[in-house]
Design an enzyme around this catalytic site. Sequence first.
Site, PDB file in Angstrom:
ATOM      1  CB  THR A 124     -91.295 -46.703  60.165  1.00 60.64           C
ATOM      2  OG1 THR A 124     -90.628 -45.517  59.757  1.00 60.64           O
ATOM      3  CG2 THR A 124     -92.772 -46.369  60.356  1.00 60.64           C
ATOM      4  CG  ASP A 125     -87.397 -43.191  61.204  1.00 64.55           C
ATOM      5  OD1 ASP A 125     -88.208 -43.586  60.336  1.00 64.55           O
ATOM      6  OD2 ASP A 125     -86.437 -42.445  60.926  1.00 64.55           O
TER       7      ASP A 125
HETATM    8  P1  NAD Z   1     -91.301 -52.840  50.105  1.00 60.19           P
HETATM    9  O1  NAD Z   1     -92.413 -51.963  49.629  1.00 60.19           O
HETATM   10  O2  NAD Z   1     -90.050 -52.915  49.310  1.00 60.19           O
HETATM   11  O3  NAD Z   1     -91.845 -54.333  50.279  1.00 60.19           O
HETATM   12  C1  NAD Z   1     -93.085 -54.613  50.834  1.00 60.19           C
HETATM   13  C2  NAD Z   1     -93.431 -56.064  50.528  1.00 60.19           C
HETATM   14  O4  NAD Z   1     -94.726 -56.326  51.113  1.00 60.19           O
HETATM   15  C3  NAD Z   1     -93.549 -56.370  49.035  1.00 60.19           C
HETATM   16  O5  NAD Z   1     -92.889 -57.575  48.742  1.00 60.19           O
HETATM   17  C4  NAD Z   1     -95.041 -56.507  48.815  1.00 60.19           C
HETATM   18  O6  NAD Z   1     -95.384 -57.403  47.757  1.00 60.19           O
HETATM   19  C5  NAD Z   1     -95.515 -57.023  50.168  1.00 60.19           C
HETATM   20  N1  NAD Z   1     -96.913 -56.698  50.409  1.00 60.19           N
HETATM   21  C6  NAD Z   1     -97.528 -55.499  50.228  1.00 60.19           C
HETATM   22  N2  NAD Z   1     -98.836 -55.605  50.514  1.00 60.19           N
HETATM   23  C7  NAD Z   1     -99.061 -56.885  50.895  1.00 60.19           C
HETATM   24  C8  NAD Z   1    -100.192 -57.599  51.326  1.00 60.19           C
HETATM   25  N3  NAD Z   1    -101.397 -57.017  51.383  1.00 60.19           N
HETATM   26  N4  NAD Z   1    -100.061 -58.896  51.679  1.00 60.19           N
HETATM   27  C9  NAD Z   1     -98.845 -59.504  51.600  1.00 60.19           C
HETATM   28  N5  NAD Z   1     -97.730 -58.880  51.176  1.00 60.19           N
HETATM   29  C10 NAD Z   1     -97.831 -57.591  50.831  1.00 60.19           C
HETATM   30  O7  NAD Z   1     -91.030 -52.360  51.590  1.00 60.19           O
HETATM   31  P2  NAD Z   1     -89.659 -52.382  52.430  1.00 60.19           P
HETATM   32  O8  NAD Z   1     -88.933 -51.116  52.187  1.00 60.19           O
HETATM   33  O9  NAD Z   1     -88.970 -53.682  52.228  1.00 60.19           O
HETATM   34  O10 NAD Z   1     -90.218 -52.306  53.910  1.00 60.19           O
HETATM   35  C11 NAD Z   1     -90.446 -53.487  54.673  1.00 60.19           C
HETATM   36  C12 NAD Z   1     -91.038 -53.098  56.008  1.00 60.19           C
HETATM   37  O11 NAD Z   1     -90.148 -52.239  56.695  1.00 60.19           O
HETATM   38  C13 NAD Z   1     -92.358 -52.337  55.894  1.00 60.19           C
HETATM   39  O12 NAD Z   1     -93.199 -52.765  56.929  1.00 60.19           O
HETATM   40  C14 NAD Z   1     -91.952 -50.887  56.077  1.00 60.19           C
HETATM   41  O13 NAD Z   1     -93.026 -50.134  56.618  1.00 60.19           O
HETATM   42  C15 NAD Z   1     -90.812 -51.038  57.073  1.00 60.19           C
HETATM   43  N6  NAD Z   1     -89.788 -49.970  57.029  1.00 60.19           N
HETATM   44  C16 NAD Z   1     -89.153 -49.688  55.861  1.00 60.19           C
HETATM   45  C17 NAD Z   1     -88.164 -48.715  55.868  1.00 60.19           C
HETATM   46  C18 NAD Z   1     -87.421 -48.368  54.604  1.00 60.19           C
HETATM   47  O14 NAD Z   1     -86.648 -47.399  54.617  1.00 60.19           O
HETATM   48  N7  NAD Z   1     -87.543 -49.113  53.523  1.00 60.19           N
HETATM   49  C19 NAD Z   1     -87.829 -48.037  57.055  1.00 60.19           C
HETATM   50  C20 NAD Z   1     -88.502 -48.363  58.223  1.00 60.19           C
HETATM   51  C21 NAD Z   1     -89.480 -49.350  58.207  1.00 60.19           C
END
Ligand code: NAD
Length: 334
Positions: A124-125
């Site tokens: 992430t940023d």
């Molecule tokens: P989200 O919370 O919508 O989804 C996360 C998923 O991970 C869910 O389906 C959840 O069931 C699964 N999960 C959580 N714990 C788990 C575990 N212990 N074992 C297996 N699965 C597990 O998150 P998102 O917004 O889709 O983000 C996805 C990735 O992108 C993350 O790594 C997040 O840090 C990164 N990210 C997100 C953003 C954003 O704006 N949404 C920005 C930058 C980076």
Amino acid sequence: MRRYVVTGGCGFIGCNLVRLLLAEEPECRVRVYDALTYAGDLRNLADVVEDVRLEVVQGDVNDPQALAQTLYGADAVYHLAAESHNDRAVLDPWTTWHTNADGALRVLLAARDADVERVLYVSTDEVYGESVDERAFKESDPLNPRGPYPASKAAADRLAYALHVAYGLPVIIARPTNNYGPYQFPEKLIPVMVHRALHDQPLPLYGRGQQVRDFLHVEDCCRGLRLLMEKGKVGEAYNLPGENEHQNIEVARAVLEELGKPESLIRFVQDRPGHDTRYLVDGARIHALGWLATVPWEEGLRTTIRWYCDNRDWLDYMVQKGKDFADRWYADRQ
Ligand code: NAD
Ligand code: TYD
């Protein structure tokens, strides 16, 4: 035929990525590995779940046996599974750390042991910490995360690099800015605002709502992740900026305007502890590979709001799943 594993494929970015892979790569196979926490849901894949190329395995990233089985025979792994919410991480840093740092190490080691060709770690940023001036962070800048969520992501980001150095793990690191779009869990800014506005409830803005985020449409993000999987240099990190900065209060106003609701619904509430004011990242490295964010903000926001309106059952169901946390969190912020 490429065989992918997508961890966290039932979450927001994950389900959008799975759809993109299935649409763009007719010959691929996609195995989703997801614990189905409150944030992950099979409903997010409802329209593709019958696709014979897709398989969903329920499992935890901290379960090495299940991971080894899932990664067996895979060519490439997108690692997205995480506890992704800053506010939850403030209340419960252990769960965040265990999934995001310990779990990432498990996935990276499983990928090494399965001898996969490529791993893409979605960081992430926020790992750079808060921006205090107009200089955008470059990938070579030191990481200075300031909250439990970005600290756990920074740990995994550097573990990914360390495993590349130590074992030659072919890993690429993506650092996207704030994603928005369909299927985002309604604990994040835009779906929270839409849900509340639809129900004529107050829209809670932390502090005075003046923090800035760089919003990136999830389709642009997923295109970038695919590009990095194909063309990224192993061992390198890549920023993915939306180049689309807005104050939270502007976002809340735009949601209210689109839904024809009054600005009087806006409520300033107690700030998030350690709230980062702004993140500013430089996109030159990924631009050089031919990627740019392309979805215009006005259109992206409007279609996103419309998607939530058209999927009210989904939205209400997800809000219900997050209700215990939300009740606790917002009660403390009045
Ligand atoms: P989200 O919370 O919508 O989804 C996360 C998923 O991970 C869910 O389906 C959840 O069931 C699964 N999960 C959580 N714990 C788990 C575990 N212990 N074992 C297996 N699965 C597990 O998150 P998102 O917004 O889709 O983000 C996805 C990735 O992108 C993350 O790594 C997040 O840090 C990164 N990210 C997100 C953003 C954003 O704006 N949404 C920005 C930058 C980076
Ligand atoms: P969020 O969507 O939680 O993402 P992140 O913490 O990763 O940036 O929050 C985006 C911005 O919106 C952040 O500055 C916090 C703010 N915010 C509010 O003001 N009110 C809210 O109810 C939420 C969820 C977020």
